[in-house]
Design a protein around this motif. Structure first.
Motif, PDB file in Angstrom:
ATOM      1  N   MET A   1      54.875 -13.771  -6.814  1.00  0.00           N
ATOM      2  CA  MET A   1      53.982 -12.680  -7.162  1.00  0.00           C
ATOM      3  C   MET A   1      54.586 -11.378  -6.657  1.00  0.00           C
ATOM      4  SD  MET A   1      51.575 -14.577  -8.542  1.00  0.00           S
ATOM      5  CE  MET A   1      50.068 -13.634  -8.705  1.00  0.00           C
ATOM      6  N   LEU A   2      54.719 -10.387  -7.547  1.00  0.00           N
ATOM      7  CA  LEU A   2      55.327  -9.110  -7.171  1.00  0.00           C
ATOM      8  C   LEU A   2      54.320  -8.128  -6.585  1.00  0.00           C
ATOM      9  CD1 LEU A   2      57.745  -8.493 -10.167  1.00  0.00           C
ATOM     10  CD2 LEU A   2      58.309  -9.267  -7.873  1.00  0.00           C
ATOM     11  N   GLY A   3      53.066  -8.256  -6.966  1.00  0.00           N
ATOM     12  CA  GLY A   3      52.085  -7.327  -6.423  1.00  0.00           C
ATOM     13  C   GLY A   3      50.762  -7.431  -7.128  1.00  0.00           C
ATOM     14  N   ALA A   4      49.708  -7.027  -6.433  1.00  0.00           N
ATOM     15  CA  ALA A   4      48.361  -7.023  -6.997  1.00  0.00           C
ATOM     16  C   ALA A   4      47.869  -5.583  -7.058  1.00  0.00           C
ATOM     17  CB  ALA A   4      47.424  -7.871  -6.142  1.00  0.00           C
ATOM     18  N   VAL A   5      47.422  -5.145  -8.220  1.00  0.00           N
ATOM     19  CA  VAL A   5      46.911  -3.782  -8.413  1.00  0.00           C
ATOM     20  C   VAL A   5      45.490  -3.880  -8.950  1.00  0.00           C
ATOM     21  CG1 VAL A   5      47.256  -1.572  -9.556  1.00  0.00           C
ATOM     22  CG2 VAL A   5      49.241  -2.957  -8.918  1.00  0.00           C
ATOM     23  N   ALA A  34      61.024   0.908 -13.305  1.00  0.00           N
ATOM     24  CA  ALA A  34      62.344   0.847 -12.661  1.00  0.00           C
ATOM     25  C   ALA A  34      62.479  -0.415 -11.821  1.00  0.00           C
ATOM     26  CB  ALA A  34      62.560   2.095 -11.801  1.00  0.00           C
ATOM     27  N   GLU A  35      61.424  -0.751 -11.075  1.00  0.00           N
ATOM     28  CA  GLU A  35      61.449  -1.954 -10.239  1.00  0.00           C
ATOM     29  C   GLU A  35      61.531  -3.216 -11.090  1.00  0.00           C
ATOM     30  OE1 GLU A  35      58.656  -4.126  -6.825  1.00  0.00           O
ATOM     31  OE2 GLU A  35      58.035  -2.239  -7.753  1.00  0.00           O
ATOM     32  N   LEU A  36      60.759  -3.257 -12.185  1.00  0.00           N
ATOM     33  CA  LEU A  36      60.751  -4.437 -13.047  1.00  0.00           C
ATOM     34  C   LEU A  36      62.082  -4.596 -13.785  1.00  0.00           C
ATOM     35  CD1 LEU A  36      57.149  -4.134 -14.527  1.00  0.00           C
ATOM     36  CD2 LEU A  36      57.942  -5.746 -12.799  1.00  0.00           C
ATOM     37  N   LEU A  37      62.640  -3.493 -14.272  1.00  0.00           N
ATOM     38  CA  LEU A  37      63.901  -3.560 -15.014  1.00  0.00           C
ATOM     39  C   LEU A  37      65.058  -3.989 -14.130  1.00  0.00           C
ATOM     40  CD1 LEU A  37      63.550  -0.413 -17.289  1.00  0.00           C
ATOM     41  CD2 LEU A  37      63.713  -2.780 -18.057  1.00  0.00           C
ATOM     42  N   SER A  38      64.936  -3.792 -12.822  1.00  0.00           N
ATOM     43  CA  SER A  38      65.976  -4.275 -11.916  1.00  0.00           C
ATOM     44  C   SER A  38      65.962  -5.793 -11.809  1.00  0.00           C
ATOM     45  CB  SER A  38      65.790  -3.659 -10.523  1.00  0.00           C
ATOM     46  OG  SER A  38      64.605  -4.143  -9.901  1.00  0.00           O
ATOM     47  N   LEU A  39      64.842  -6.402 -12.229  1.00  0.00           N
ATOM     48  CA  LEU A  39      64.717  -7.865 -12.209  1.00  0.00           C
ATOM     49  C   LEU A  39      64.977  -8.474 -13.578  1.00  0.00           C
ATOM     50  CD1 LEU A  39      61.437  -8.038 -10.087  1.00  0.00           C
ATOM     51  CD2 LEU A  39      63.754  -8.431  -9.266  1.00  0.00           C
ATOM     52  N   THR A  40      64.366  -7.889 -14.612  1.00  0.00           N
ATOM     53  CA  THR A  40      64.527  -8.400 -15.972  1.00  0.00           C
ATOM     54  C   THR A  40      64.067  -7.339 -16.960  1.00  0.00           C
ATOM     55  OG1 THR A  40      63.849 -10.130 -17.539  1.00  0.00           O
ATOM     56  CG2 THR A  40      62.228  -9.448 -15.915  1.00  0.00           C
ATOM     57  N   ASP A  41      64.604  -7.399 -18.180  1.00  0.00           N
ATOM     58  CA  ASP A  41      64.151  -6.478 -19.232  1.00  0.00           C
ATOM     59  C   ASP A  41      63.204  -7.160 -20.201  1.00  0.00           C
ATOM     60  OD1 ASP A  41      65.924  -8.153 -20.515  1.00  0.00           O
ATOM     61  OD2 ASP A  41      66.834  -6.573 -21.723  1.00  0.00           O
ATOM     62  N   ILE A  42      62.734  -8.363 -19.853  1.00  0.00           N
ATOM     63  CA  ILE A  42      61.787  -9.092 -20.711  1.00  0.00           C
ATOM     64  C   ILE A  42      60.397  -8.970 -20.123  1.00  0.00           C
ATOM     65  CG2 ILE A  42      61.147 -11.341 -21.659  1.00  0.00           C
ATOM     66  CD1 ILE A  42      64.112 -12.090 -21.507  1.00  0.00           C
ATOM     67  N   LEU A  43      59.482  -8.409 -20.896  1.00  0.00           N
ATOM     68  CA  LEU A  43      58.091  -8.241 -20.474  1.00  0.00           C
ATOM     69  C   LEU A  43      57.227  -9.188 -21.301  1.00  0.00           C
ATOM     70  CD1 LEU A  43      56.141  -6.503 -18.697  1.00  0.00           C
ATOM     71  CD2 LEU A  43      55.833  -5.054 -20.696  1.00  0.00           C
ATOM     72  N   VAL A  44      56.437 -10.014 -20.640  1.00  0.00           N
ATOM     73  CA  VAL A  44      55.591 -11.005 -21.305  1.00  0.00           C
ATOM     74  C   VAL A  44      54.134 -10.649 -21.067  1.00  0.00           C
ATOM     75  CG1 VAL A  44      55.006 -13.452 -21.478  1.00  0.00           C
ATOM     76  CG2 VAL A  44      57.345 -12.769 -20.938  1.00  0.00           C
ATOM     77  N   ALA A  45      53.334 -10.675 -22.125  1.00  0.00           N
ATOM     78  CA  ALA A  45      51.898 -10.402 -22.002  1.00  0.00           C
ATOM     79  C   ALA A  45      51.157 -11.172 -23.091  1.00  0.00           C
ATOM     80  CB  ALA A  45      51.614  -8.905 -22.112  1.00  0.00           C
ATOM     81  N   ASP A  46      49.849 -11.334 -22.909  1.00  0.00           N
ATOM     82  CA  ASP A  46      49.082 -12.132 -23.865  1.00  0.00           C
ATOM     83  C   ASP A  46      48.712 -11.307 -25.097  1.00  0.00           C
ATOM     84  OD1 ASP A  46      46.960 -10.528 -23.113  1.00  0.00           O
ATOM     85  OD2 ASP A  46      46.093 -12.009 -21.762  1.00  0.00           O
ATOM     86  N   ALA A  47      47.896 -11.902 -25.967  1.00  0.00           N
ATOM     87  CA  ALA A  47      47.618 -11.303 -27.273  1.00  0.00           C
ATOM     88  C   ALA A  47      46.873  -9.975 -27.180  1.00  0.00           C
ATOM     89  CB  ALA A  47      46.819 -12.291 -28.131  1.00  0.00           C
ATOM     90  N   ILE A 175      51.261 -16.968 -13.327  1.00  0.00           N
ATOM     91  CA  ILE A 175      50.326 -16.027 -12.711  1.00  0.00           C
ATOM     92  C   ILE A 175      49.047 -16.756 -12.306  1.00  0.00           C
ATOM     93  CG2 ILE A 175      48.959 -13.932 -13.071  1.00  0.00           C
ATOM     94  CD1 ILE A 175      51.039 -13.077 -15.143  1.00  0.00           C
ATOM     95  N   GLU A 176      48.538 -17.594 -13.221  1.00  0.00           N
ATOM     96  CA  GLU A 176      47.309 -18.337 -12.936  1.00  0.00           C
ATOM     97  C   GLU A 176      47.519 -19.294 -11.768  1.00  0.00           C
ATOM     98  OE1 GLU A 176      44.834 -17.262 -14.592  1.00  0.00           O
ATOM     99  OE2 GLU A 176      46.004 -16.129 -16.059  1.00  0.00           O
ATOM    100  N   GLY A 178      49.688 -18.952  -9.338  1.00  0.00           N
ATOM    101  CA  GLY A 178      49.815 -18.163  -8.123  1.00  0.00           C
ATOM    102  C   GLY A 178      48.459 -17.728  -7.586  1.00  0.00           C
ATOM    103  N   ILE A 179      47.572 -17.291  -8.484  1.00  0.00           N
ATOM    104  CA  ILE A 179      46.222 -16.889  -8.065  1.00  0.00           C
ATOM    105  C   ILE A 179      45.457 -18.086  -7.525  1.00  0.00           C
ATOM    106  CG2 ILE A 179      44.004 -16.018  -8.903  1.00  0.00           C
ATOM    107  CD1 ILE A 179      45.585 -14.250 -10.854  1.00  0.00           C
ATOM    108  N   ARG A 180      45.589 -19.237  -8.190  1.00  0.00           N
ATOM    109  CA  ARG A 180      44.912 -20.452  -7.715  1.00  0.00           C
ATOM    110  C   ARG A 180      45.364 -20.825  -6.308  1.00  0.00           C
ATOM    111  NH1 ARG A 180      47.313 -25.737 -10.065  1.00  0.00           N
ATOM    112  NH2 ARG A 180      48.890 -24.964  -8.596  1.00  0.00           N
ATOM    113  N   ASP A 181      46.695 -20.847  -6.083  1.00  0.00           N
ATOM    114  CA  ASP A 181      47.221 -21.234  -4.768  1.00  0.00           C
ATOM    115  C   ASP A 181      46.822 -20.219  -3.699  1.00  0.00           C
ATOM    116  OD1 ASP A 181      48.378 -23.451  -5.888  1.00  0.00           O
ATOM    117  OD2 ASP A 181      50.368 -22.549  -6.105  1.00  0.00           O
ATOM    118  N   ALA A 182      46.808 -18.921  -4.060  1.00  0.00           N
ATOM    119  CA  ALA A 182      46.419 -17.901  -3.086  1.00  0.00           C
ATOM    120  C   ALA A 182      44.947 -18.055  -2.700  1.00  0.00           C
ATOM    121  CB  ALA A 182      46.685 -16.507  -3.648  1.00  0.00           C
TER     122      ALA A 182
END
Length: 267
Positions: A1-5, A34-47, A175-176, A178-182
């Motif tokens: 998990m990179l962060g919670a906003v 900038a922080e995300l692009l340093s990790l990957t240029d692929i952004l995934v999101a739902d419908a 993500i789900e 990670g939230i469950r385990d947290a």
């Protein structure tokens, strides 16, 4: 998990910032780009995020977008004129017919077998088509569902392999997990404060603790789950407390034997 906003409520966005929730998500991605692009240029999101405004903005930021489409999405075939077709006056046809997902044009679509991590194989279909809503060409992957509407995955990178599109999208479910385990192991829901700054600190501390746990598990205990690792840490702490309470000099071989036995119990 990179962060919670924490997301503002709709009334605050509309009255104070004059933004929609989608506008706020775009501004959030822009602030972390900038922080995300340093990790990957692929952004995934739902419908929910498969809208022109969001997709166009993140592409301009430098991302390749992978997402889902509704089963009734309006997609059109690309027009490829036949070499033998006679020349005609007027504007050339830009797009072909609407894609009928119940009757795919197999001269355009190609089939492949997708195998998930559990070994389940599914015959899927892929092609480069035009999305009227997104106003761009996309690579779509159609995965039939028995007695249901097909699942439509897509990528704005038309050269991306179709099996990778499915794989990238399905990683979103981490993500789900990670939230469950947290919630279960690192106190994500244990806060009693209602102060925004303190909640922000508590949420991110919970996810940081979970990240540390998973990194230790990955390096030293790859066969343990989070709940087994938590039990191992508790029992190791209990054993060290008992040993220190005896008031005698700890014996290294005995401690190693106890830790080995605790690892077996946790597993």
């Amino acid at each position: 998990m990179l962060g919670a906003v924490q997301s503002p409520n709709f009334k605050t966005l509309e009255s104070e910032r004059h933004m929609s929730m989608l506008d706020w998500y775009i501004s959030l991605v822009r602030s972390k780009a900038a922080e995300l692009l340093s990790l990957t240029d692929i952004l995934v999101a739902d419908a929910f995020f498969s809208k022109y405004e969001f997709v166009n903005e993140v592409i301009e930021m430098g991302f390749r977008f992978v997402g889902r489409l509704r089963a009734d999405s309006y997609l059109r075939y690309l027009t490829i004129p036949a070499p033998s077709a006679p020349r005609r006056c007027g504007r050339k046809k830009k797009y072909g017919e609407k894609v009928d997902f119940s009757n795919l044009d197999m001269s355009v679509f190609t089939s492949f077998i997708y195998e998930d991590p559990k070994g389940i194989k599914t015959r899927c279909y892929t092609a480069v088509v035009h999305s009227r809503a997104l106003k761009r060409d996309i690579r779509v992957v159609v995965c039939p569902v028995e007695n249901g509407e097909p699942l439509l995955y897509f990528s704005t990178d038309t050269a991306m392999k179709p099996d990778r599109i499915i794989g990238f999208y399905r990683t979103r479910f981490q993500i789900e997990f990670g939230i469950r385990d947290a919630k279960q192991f690192t106190g994500l829901q244990s806060q009693q404060t209602r102060d925004k700054a303190r909640l922000d600190f508590a949420f991110n501390l919970s996810f940081t603790a979970l990240n540390v746990c998973k990194e230790v598990i990955r390096k030293d205990y790859p066969n343990l789950s989070v709940v087994q690792f938590k039990r191992l840490m508790f029992e190791s702490y209990l054993a060290s407390t008992i040993i220190s309470t005896y008031g005698k000099s700890p014996h290294l071989k005995i401690i190693q034997k106890i830790n080995h036995r605790l690892t077996q119990l946790a597993a």
